[in-house]
Structure formats: C-alpha cells, structure tokens
Design a protein around this motif. Structure first.
Motif, PDB file in Angstrom:
ATOM      1  N   ARG A  43      49.163   4.180  38.695  1.00 21.46           N
ATOM      2  CA  ARG A  43      50.568   4.377  38.364  1.00 21.46           C
ATOM      3  C   ARG A  43      50.996   5.832  38.340  1.00 21.46           C
ATOM      4  NH1 ARG A  43      53.082   0.289  35.701  1.00 21.46           N
ATOM      5  NH2 ARG A  43      54.873   1.648  36.083  1.00 21.46           N
ATOM      6  N   GLY A  44      50.057   6.758  38.418  1.00 16.64           N
ATOM      7  CA  GLY A  44      50.397   8.168  38.365  1.00 16.64           C
ATOM      8  C   GLY A  44      50.334   8.709  36.949  1.00 16.64           C
ATOM      9  N   MET A  45      50.223  10.034  36.839  1.00 13.03           N
ATOM     10  CA  MET A  45      50.135  10.695  35.536  1.00 13.03           C
ATOM     11  C   MET A  45      51.529  11.051  35.024  1.00 13.03           C
ATOM     12  SD  MET A  45      48.639  12.045  32.919  1.00 13.03           S
ATOM     13  CE  MET A  45      46.870  12.244  33.259  1.00 13.03           C
ATOM     14  N   PRO A  46      52.025  10.391  33.979  1.00 23.36           N
ATOM     15  CA  PRO A  46      53.335  10.762  33.431  1.00 23.36           C
ATOM     16  C   PRO A  46      53.250  12.118  32.727  1.00 23.36           C
ATOM     17  CG  PRO A  46      52.289   9.105  32.057  1.00 23.36           C
ATOM     18  CD  PRO A  46      51.407   9.278  33.251  1.00 23.36           C
ATOM     19  N   ALA A  47      54.180  13.001  33.058  1.00 22.56           N
ATOM     20  CA  ALA A  47      54.142  14.348  32.479  1.00 22.56           C
ATOM     21  C   ALA A  47      54.690  14.371  31.059  1.00 22.56           C
ATOM     22  CB  ALA A  47      54.937  15.317  33.346  1.00 22.56           C
ATOM     23  N   ASP A  48      55.648  13.485  30.778  1.00 22.99           N
ATOM     24  CA  ASP A  48      56.303  13.519  29.474  1.00 22.99           C
ATOM     25  C   ASP A  48      56.928  12.166  29.166  1.00 22.99           C
ATOM     26  OD1 ASP A  48      58.520  13.407  31.149  1.00 22.99           O
ATOM     27  OD2 ASP A  48      58.965  15.557  30.948  1.00 22.99           O
ATOM     28  N   GLY A  49      57.627  12.095  28.025  1.00 22.93           N
ATOM     29  CA  GLY A  49      58.248  10.847  27.623  1.00 22.93           C
ATOM     30  C   GLY A  49      59.301  10.365  28.600  1.00 22.93           C
ATOM     31  N   ALA A  50      60.051  11.308  29.193  1.00 20.63           N
ATOM     32  CA  ALA A  50      61.072  10.913  30.165  1.00 20.63           C
ATOM     33  C   ALA A  50      60.450  10.199  31.355  1.00 20.63           C
ATOM     34  CB  ALA A  50      61.854  12.146  30.618  1.00 20.63           C
ATOM     35  N   ALA A  51      59.271  10.655  31.778  1.00 19.92           N
ATOM     36  CA  ALA A  51      58.584  10.016  32.901  1.00 19.92           C
ATOM     37  C   ALA A  51      58.109   8.616  32.531  1.00 19.92           C
ATOM     38  CB  ALA A  51      57.403  10.870  33.353  1.00 19.92           C
ATOM     39  N   LEU A  52      57.714   8.434  31.288  1.00 17.21           N
ATOM     40  CA  LEU A  52      57.309   7.092  30.859  1.00 17.21           C
ATOM     41  C   LEU A  52      58.442   6.089  31.039  1.00 17.21           C
ATOM     42  CD1 LEU A  52      55.401   7.844  27.508  1.00 17.21           C
ATOM     43  CD2 LEU A  52      54.381   7.104  29.668  1.00 17.21           C
ATOM     44  N   VAL A  53      59.660   6.523  30.684  1.00 13.76           N
ATOM     45  CA  VAL A  53      60.819   5.642  30.797  1.00 13.76           C
ATOM     46  C   VAL A  53      61.279   5.537  32.246  1.00 13.76           C
ATOM     47  CG1 VAL A  53      63.216   5.307  30.094  1.00 13.76           C
ATOM     48  CG2 VAL A  53      61.528   6.157  28.437  1.00 13.76           C
ATOM     49  N   ARG A  54      61.414   6.686  32.915  1.00 14.55           N
ATOM     50  CA  ARG A  54      61.943   6.715  34.281  1.00 14.55           C
ATOM     51  C   ARG A  54      61.081   5.891  35.232  1.00 14.55           C
ATOM     52  NH1 ARG A  54      61.334  11.811  35.158  1.00 14.55           N
ATOM     53  NH2 ARG A  54      59.356  11.519  36.273  1.00 14.55           N
ATOM     54  N   ASP A  55      59.772   6.036  35.114  1.00 14.49           N
ATOM     55  CA  ASP A  55      58.865   5.355  36.037  1.00 14.49           C
ATOM     56  C   ASP A  55      58.395   4.009  35.515  1.00 14.49           C
ATOM     57  OD1 ASP A  55      59.100   7.607  37.639  1.00 14.49           O
ATOM     58  OD2 ASP A  55      57.324   8.581  36.779  1.00 14.49           O
ATOM     59  N   ARG A  56      59.029   3.563  34.435  1.00 14.48           N
ATOM     60  CA  ARG A  56      58.764   2.242  33.858  1.00 14.48           C
ATOM     61  C   ARG A  56      57.266   1.993  33.660  1.00 14.48           C
ATOM     62  NH1 ARG A  56      62.993  -0.931  33.542  1.00 14.48           N
ATOM     63  NH2 ARG A  56      61.690  -2.821  33.485  1.00 14.48           N
ATOM     64  N   HIS A  57      56.635   2.932  33.007  1.00  7.58           N
ATOM     65  CA  HIS A  57      55.219   2.760  32.703  1.00  7.58           C
ATOM     66  C   HIS A  57      55.026   1.621  31.708  1.00  7.58           C
ATOM     67  CE1 HIS A  57      52.943   5.978  34.704  1.00  7.58           C
ATOM     68  NE2 HIS A  57      54.101   6.634  34.692  1.00  7.58           N
ATOM     69  N   ASP A  58      53.904   0.957  31.841  1.00  6.55           N
ATOM     70  CA  ASP A  58      53.544  -0.126  30.927  1.00  6.55           C
ATOM     71  C   ASP A  58      53.061   0.482  29.612  1.00  6.55           C
ATOM     72  OD1 ASP A  58      54.114  -1.990  32.891  1.00  6.55           O
ATOM     73  OD2 ASP A  58      52.047  -2.041  33.629  1.00  6.55           O
ATOM     74  N   CYS A  59      53.887   0.379  28.580  1.00  2.00           N
ATOM     75  CA  CYS A  59      53.544   0.941  27.278  1.00  2.00           C
ATOM     76  C   CYS A  59      53.156  -0.197  26.340  1.00  2.00           C
ATOM     77  CB  CYS A  59      54.721   1.728  26.715  1.00  2.00           C
ATOM     78  SG  CYS A  59      55.146   3.182  27.723  1.00  2.00           S
ATOM     79  N   LEU A  60      52.062  -0.013  25.659  1.00  2.00           N
ATOM     80  CA  LEU A  60      51.489  -1.048  24.808  1.00  2.00           C
ATOM     81  C   LEU A  60      52.012  -0.875  23.385  1.00  2.00           C
ATOM     82  CD1 LEU A  60      47.881  -0.697  26.240  1.00  2.00           C
ATOM     83  CD2 LEU A  60      49.619  -2.381  26.878  1.00  2.00           C
ATOM     84  N   ASN A  61      52.744  -1.872  22.900  1.00  2.00           N
ATOM     85  CA  ASN A  61      53.507  -1.731  21.658  1.00  2.00           C
ATOM     86  C   ASN A  61      52.841  -2.437  20.487  1.00  2.00           C
ATOM     87  OD1 ASN A  61      55.445  -0.454  23.187  1.00  2.00           O
ATOM     88  ND2 ASN A  61      56.685  -2.307  23.444  1.00  2.00           N
ATOM     89  N   LEU A  62      52.897  -1.793  19.335  1.00  2.00           N
ATOM     90  CA  LEU A  62      52.517  -2.430  18.085  1.00  2.00           C
ATOM     91  C   LEU A  62      53.769  -3.090  17.522  1.00  2.00           C
ATOM     92  CD1 LEU A  62      50.243  -2.815  15.946  1.00  2.00           C
ATOM     93  CD2 LEU A  62      51.181  -0.814  14.777  1.00  2.00           C
ATOM     94  N   ARG A  63      53.803  -4.414  17.550  1.00  2.00           N
ATOM     95  CA  ARG A  63      54.988  -5.160  17.107  1.00  2.00           C
ATOM     96  C   ARG A  63      54.567  -6.328  16.238  1.00  2.00           C
ATOM     97  NH1 ARG A  63      59.527  -4.761  20.438  1.00  2.00           N
ATOM     98  NH2 ARG A  63      60.509  -6.148  18.923  1.00  2.00           N
ATOM     99  N   PHE A  64      55.427  -6.748  15.358  1.00  2.00           N
ATOM    100  CA  PHE A  64      55.168  -7.882  14.489  1.00  2.00           C
ATOM    101  C   PHE A  64      56.492  -8.529  14.144  1.00  2.00           C
ATOM    102  CE2 PHE A  64      55.010  -3.812  12.312  1.00  2.00           C
ATOM    103  CZ  PHE A  64      56.075  -3.913  11.435  1.00  2.00           C
ATOM    104  N   PRO A  65      56.480  -9.807  13.712  1.00  2.00           N
ATOM    105  CA  PRO A  65      57.738 -10.486  13.388  1.00  2.00           C
ATOM    106  C   PRO A  65      58.550  -9.699  12.368  1.00  2.00           C
ATOM    107  CG  PRO A  65      55.935 -12.054  13.427  1.00  2.00           C
ATOM    108  CD  PRO A  65      55.312 -10.691  13.577  1.00  2.00           C
ATOM    109  N   GLY A  66      59.819  -9.530  12.670  1.00  2.00           N
ATOM    110  CA  GLY A  66      60.701  -8.791  11.775  1.00  2.00           C
ATOM    111  C   GLY A  66      60.765  -7.305  12.057  1.00  2.00           C
ATOM    112  N   ALA A  67      59.941  -6.809  13.011  1.00  2.00           N
ATOM    113  CA  ALA A  67      59.956  -5.382  13.322  1.00  2.00           C
ATOM    114  C   ALA A  67      61.252  -5.018  14.032  1.00  2.00           C
ATOM    115  CB  ALA A  67      58.765  -5.013  14.200  1.00  2.00           C
ATOM    116  N   LYS A  68      61.689  -3.776  13.828  1.00  2.00           N
ATOM    117  CA  LYS A  68      62.879  -3.292  14.511  1.00  2.00           C
ATOM    118  C   LYS A  68      62.553  -3.003  15.969  1.00  2.00           C
ATOM    119  CE  LYS A  68      64.592  -1.159  10.270  1.00  2.00           C
ATOM    120  NZ  LYS A  68      64.967   0.103   9.594  1.00  2.00           N
ATOM    121  N   GLU A  69      63.593  -2.817  16.780  1.00  2.00           N
ATOM    122  CA  GLU A  69      63.364  -2.444  18.174  1.00  2.00           C
ATOM    123  C   GLU A  69      62.501  -1.198  18.230  1.00  2.00           C
ATOM    124  OE1 GLU A  69      64.127  -4.073  21.010  1.00  2.00           O
ATOM    125  OE2 GLU A  69      64.651  -5.658  19.616  1.00  2.00           O
TER     126      GLU A  69
END
Length: 306
Positions: free
Chosen positions: A175-201
């Motif tokens: 997928r390439g090396m994202p340089a920063d947070g903007a690249a994570l969003v722009r290039d739609r990198h697969d980000c692994l989220n810690l989520r649980f019922p009732g968690a905010k966005e």
C-alpha cells in the motif's frame, strides 16, 4: 441476616439497577439478593425500589437511603482500615480493573508477588478494553491508560507513554508508506480501530506542525480487544496505533515498522485511578504503591532503547 450485608446489597442493586447483576457482584444468588432487599425494606418500613420487568428503579425513599447507606459502609471501611493500620495486618478483598493488554502485562504477572507479601489480601481482576465505570463495577483501583475525565476519582500518574503508528512491512510494500496522517486519509489506508458498543465515532488525534489535528480514519476491521488489533497488524491487515510498550518487541525485530512518522500520536498517561473514599484503606495504599513501582520498572524495560 447481617444488617451490613443487607445495606451492601442495597447499594450494589441501586448502582447496577439489577438484582441479578448485584447478586453476581456479591457472589450470591438472585434469590438471596432479593431476600436481603426485602428484609431491609421490612426493617425500614418503606419500599426502596419500584420493580419493573426490565429494571429496578429506586423510589424517593430509596434515593434518600442510598446516601446514608454509603456513609454507613464508608464508616465501617474506615473502622476496618484503622484496625488494619493498628495491627499492621491488612486483610480483605481488592477489586482491580484495567484494559486487557495493560492488565495482562502490568497486573497479572505481579498479583502473585503481592499476594505473597500480603497473604490476607485477595485480589479480583476485572480486565476489559471497554470504558470502565468504576462506581458501577465496585472497583477499588483501576490501572488506566488515557486521560482522566471523572473528577470523582483520584489520579496517580505512573508514567507518560508514547504511542506509535505502525504496520507490517508487507502491508507497506503493498500500500505504500504513508508520510503523515493526511496520507492515511487521502490514500484510504486500512486503519485498525479499537471500538466497542457505545463508543463515539473514532478519530486519530495526531501531532502536526500546526498543533493537534483529528483525522477521520477508516478500515475494514475493528475490535474491542487491543491485542487483536496488534495481531491483525502483524498479519499485514493494516495500520495500528498502539502504546510503544505494547509493540516495542515487534519494532525491534522488524515484524512491525513505524509509519506516518511526521505526525505521531499524542502520548497517553498510565495512571492509577481510585475513588476518593477508598484512599484511606491501607489495602488500596499498599497495592497502589506496589503496582506503581512494578509498572514503572516494567515500562522502562519494555521501551529501553527507544
């Protein structure tokens, strides 16, 4: 039937809103819990709860009695603490909570050592990556990773813990090396989220030259267990944001590599949280001092060289 046991059961039913939940909390049956509440109501001559099919609702008398009941239990706890201090022989049960990964690393390995030092103190661990309600869970001490939002709790900071964004080398190769947070969003990198019922966005708050900025990341996988996210990252399924101490071994051996290093995550505090009313309990003081020292030493060892 002990009047103290009736009051203790009433307080847990009031806080949990459920007879069965309070029974589990007090290690007894719903029938026993219901019997204690009925006996207490008979003794007081008032109804303490309105019983519905879904939840118990405290009556006005129940709400009035709750504050007094807390004072009674606190007075008993203070008296027991004074005796324990006088005899230098602390005893009883400590209920301790923590996130899963933190509990596995910094609580579970040291509980037997604490028990060996203080054989009359028993410990009950409550480990979960969900947000812990200290009052509802009836906890004495919580090992917390994050910021304190509840002013009813006393916070003792053990250490500031840096965090890192990282991924497996084969994920970066694909997928390439994202340089920063903007690249994570722009290039739609697969980000692994810690989520649980009732968690905010969920957003990642990263440090940028313009200050702290929030990034609306996304990805195909999420879990309420932080260690599961690490395993997914190791398997090449995406980018994960983790405390350095959790992934330091993988960064050392190259199975994970840092990404988006231009915008690192904010650090988090590893702290001990304690309800103010428990601070005078010698068991709480002893355990807090013990586990703070052990945690700090373990953190230093895990992150040595970074």
């Amino acid at each position: 039937m002990s009047y103290v046991n009736m009051i203790r059961m009433f307080v847990r039913v009031y806080e949990l809103g459920s007879m069965s939940a309070a029974a589990r909390d007090q290690r007894t049956s719903p029938a026993v819990a219901s019997g204690r509440i009925s006996e207490l109501e008979k003794h007081l001559g008032v109804r303490l709860f309105n019983r519905t099919t879904r939840k118990l609702q405290p009556t006005e008398n129940g709400r009035l009695f709750y504050e007094g009941a807390l004072n009674i239990l606190q007075a008993i706890s203070d008296a027991e603490a004074a005796v324990a201090d006088a005899t230098k022989n602390p005893r009883g049960v400590l209920f301790v909570g923590a996130p899963l990964g933190v509990g596995r690393r910094f609580l579970a390995p040291f509980v037997p050592d604490f028990k060996a030092l203080y054989p009359l103190i028993d410990l009950r661990l409550r480990l979960s990556d969900r947000i812990i309600d200290v009052t509802a869970e009836g906890l004495d001490v919580v090992l917390h990773l994050g910021r304190l939002e509840d002013s009813a709790l006393k916070m003792r900071v053990i250490a500031e813990c840096p965090r890192v964004l990282c991924a497996a080398p084969d994920y970066v190769a694909r997928r390439g090396m994202p340089a920063d947070g903007a690249a994570l969003v722009r290039d739609r990198h697969d980000c692994l989220n810690l989520r649980f019922p009732g968690a905010k966005e969920f957003q990642w708050v990263l440090q940028t030259p313009n200050g702290h900025e929030k990034y609306d990341i996304s990805g195909p996988f999420e879990s309420d267990d932080g260690d599961v996210l690490t395993q997914w990252a190791l398997a090449g399924h995406g980018v994960v944001m983790k405390p350095l101490f959790e992934v330091a071994p993988h960064l050392r051996d190259g199975t994970l590599i840092p990404v988006a290093e231009a915008t690192p995550p904010l650090p988090v505090s590893l702290s001990l949280l304690t309800p103010h009313r428990r601070l005078r309990d010698p068991k709480v003081r002893l355990f807090s001092d013990f586990i703070a020292a052990r945690c700090k030493a373990a953190l230093d060892q895990l992150t040595e060289g970074f």
